[in-house]
Design an enzyme around this catalytic site. Structure first.
Site, PDB file in Angstrom:
ATOM      1  N   HIS A 157      -3.395  -5.651   1.079  1.00 47.14           N
ATOM      2  CA  HIS A 157      -2.724  -5.821   2.373  1.00 47.14           C
ATOM      3  C   HIS A 157      -2.644  -7.287   2.821  1.00 47.14           C
ATOM      4  O   HIS A 157      -3.514  -7.733   3.567  1.00 47.14           O
ATOM      5  CB  HIS A 157      -3.501  -5.055   3.444  1.00 47.14           C
ATOM      6  CG  HIS A 157      -3.341  -3.577   3.379  1.00 47.14           C
ATOM      7  ND1 HIS A 157      -2.318  -2.911   4.012  1.00 47.14           N
ATOM      8  CD2 HIS A 157      -4.089  -2.626   2.762  1.00 47.14           C
ATOM      9  CE1 HIS A 157      -2.447  -1.609   3.794  1.00 47.14           C
ATOM     10  NE2 HIS A 157      -3.501  -1.404   3.039  1.00 47.14           N
ATOM     11  N   CYS A 215       0.846  -1.199   0.000  1.00 49.49           N
ATOM     12  CA  CYS A 215       0.000   0.000   0.000  1.00 49.49           C
ATOM     13  C   CYS A 215       0.886   1.256   0.000  1.00 49.49           C
ATOM     14  O   CYS A 215       1.558   1.513  -0.970  1.00 49.49           O
ATOM     15  CB  CYS A 215      -0.964  -0.023   1.182  1.00 49.49           C
ATOM     16  SG  CYS A 215      -2.330   1.117   0.974  1.00 49.49           S
ATOM     17  N   GLU A 234      -0.803  -8.494   5.093  1.00 54.44           N
ATOM     18  CA  GLU A 234      -0.622  -8.566   6.557  1.00 54.44           C
ATOM     19  C   GLU A 234      -1.950  -8.482   7.296  1.00 54.44           C
ATOM     20  O   GLU A 234      -2.036  -8.839   8.458  1.00 54.44           O
ATOM     21  CB  GLU A 234       0.350  -7.474   7.020  1.00 54.44           C
ATOM     22  CG  GLU A 234      -0.241  -6.084   7.228  1.00 54.44           C
ATOM     23  CD  GLU A 234      -0.567  -5.338   5.934  1.00 54.44           C
ATOM     24  OE1 GLU A 234      -0.458  -5.940   4.838  1.00 54.44           O
ATOM     25  OE2 GLU A 234      -0.940  -4.154   6.024  1.00 54.44           O
TER      26      GLU A 234
END
Lengths: 233, 79
Positions: free
Chosen positions: A203, A86, A205
């Site tokens: 994302h 990002c 994560e």
């Protein structure tokens, strides 16, 4: 094996990345303040998302000048694996470590939703364990994720197999309707020519555990760990 | 001395903001506007220098930070 998570003023996905790496994947991970100019002792770099320097001037334009980015550049030139997520992707673009630039989303809206991605190549350290064609479910959250590059650059990216992820529908078809931000050729993630530097808007994560809605993101980090192990790290 | 720097999107780069503003203008009944492109305007104050030197300095600043030349172009006016 030790993973660096650089932290800039305004990073806000740094703890998510740390959690996914340290507590879910189970690798030694440390935050690295952006003023530090060395990545000595680290084997991979995960540049987290956020709004570094409040997105002043352009997303990532200030962060690219932090001392840690000189270290990231040297680390990448040495072949070390780097992933920018990002805002981390935007910083890599502003740094010139990856080609192209980000525009405001075509819809002019902040998009925050799960999207589907088609893995295009397993040649990066982060996708070695993901067969090309695999569809992953990973969330996006951004206002400026509309990937732009001129036609010559886009053609070169395709030819050199640098497109790593494309937005697609659940069946893996990169349709216009599955593109959340207007990115050229549905591009969600690209790598450098060598393949060791990956930038992506979604994302991983944020979705490394089933209880968060998807564990598909973990596959990138597992791939990275397998890649590093193979190198004897 | 002072300088003005205009950073605008290159031709051929779509401007979603400009397009939205164009459509809002038409909603307001402001007719006759054919296109809107949104850019940035910066005022810079700098130590007195020969205009050529000032321009060189600002050109460097634009290329390295103030503009992203992948998508933007810039114009420098020195007063």
């Amino acid at each position: 094996m030790r993973i660096a998570v650089p932290v800039f003023p305004g990073s806000n996905c740094d703890h998510d990345a740390y959690h996914a790496l340290k507590h879910v994947v189970g690798v030694d991970t440390a935050f690295v303040w952006h003023k530090r100019s060395s990545l000595e002792g680290f084997d991979a770099v995960v540049i987290p998302g956020g709004f570094t320097y409040g997105d002043y001037l352009r997303c990532g334009a200030m962060a690219k000048l932090s001392p840690v980015m000189d270290a990231v550049r040297r680390f990448a030139e040495g072949g070390g694996p780097v992933i920018g997520i990002c805002n981390g992707f935007q910083i890599l673009l502003e740094s010139g470590l990856l080609p192209g630039a980000m525009m405001v989303n075509e819809s002019l809206r902040f998009v925050c939703e799960y999207v589907h991605l088609r893995a295009e190549t397993g040649r990066t350290p982060f996708t070695g364990g993901i067969a090309p064609g695999t569809v992953l479910k990973i969330p996006v959250a951004h206002y400026q994720g509309n990937y732009f590059a001129d036609d010559a650059t886009l053609a070169a990216l395709e030819e050199r197999r640098q497109v790593v992820f494309r937005y697609c529908d659940p069946s893996g078809d990169p349709t216009a309707g599955s593109n959340p931000n207007g990115s050229a050729r549905n591009i969600a993630g690209i790598c450098n020519e060598r393949g060791n530097v990956l930038g992506m808007m979604p994302h991983p994560e944020r979705c490394s555990e089933e209880e968060l809605g998807s564990a598909d993101g973990r596959r990138l980090f597992d791939s990275m760990v397998a890649w590093l192990k193979e190198k004897g790290k | 001395m002072k300088a003005k720097i205009y950073v605008t999107l290159k031709k051929g780069v779509l401007d979603p903001q400009g397009r939205a503003i164009l459509s809002s203008l038409s909603h307001l009944g402001i007719a006759g506007v054919e296109d809107v492109r949104v850019g940035k305007y910066m005022e810079v104050r700098l130590k007195d220098a020969a205009p050529d030197d000032a321009r060189r300095l600002l050109d460097d600043a634009c290329r390295r930070l103030l503009a992203n030349t992948v998508i933007e172009e810039y114009r420098i006016e020195i007063e």
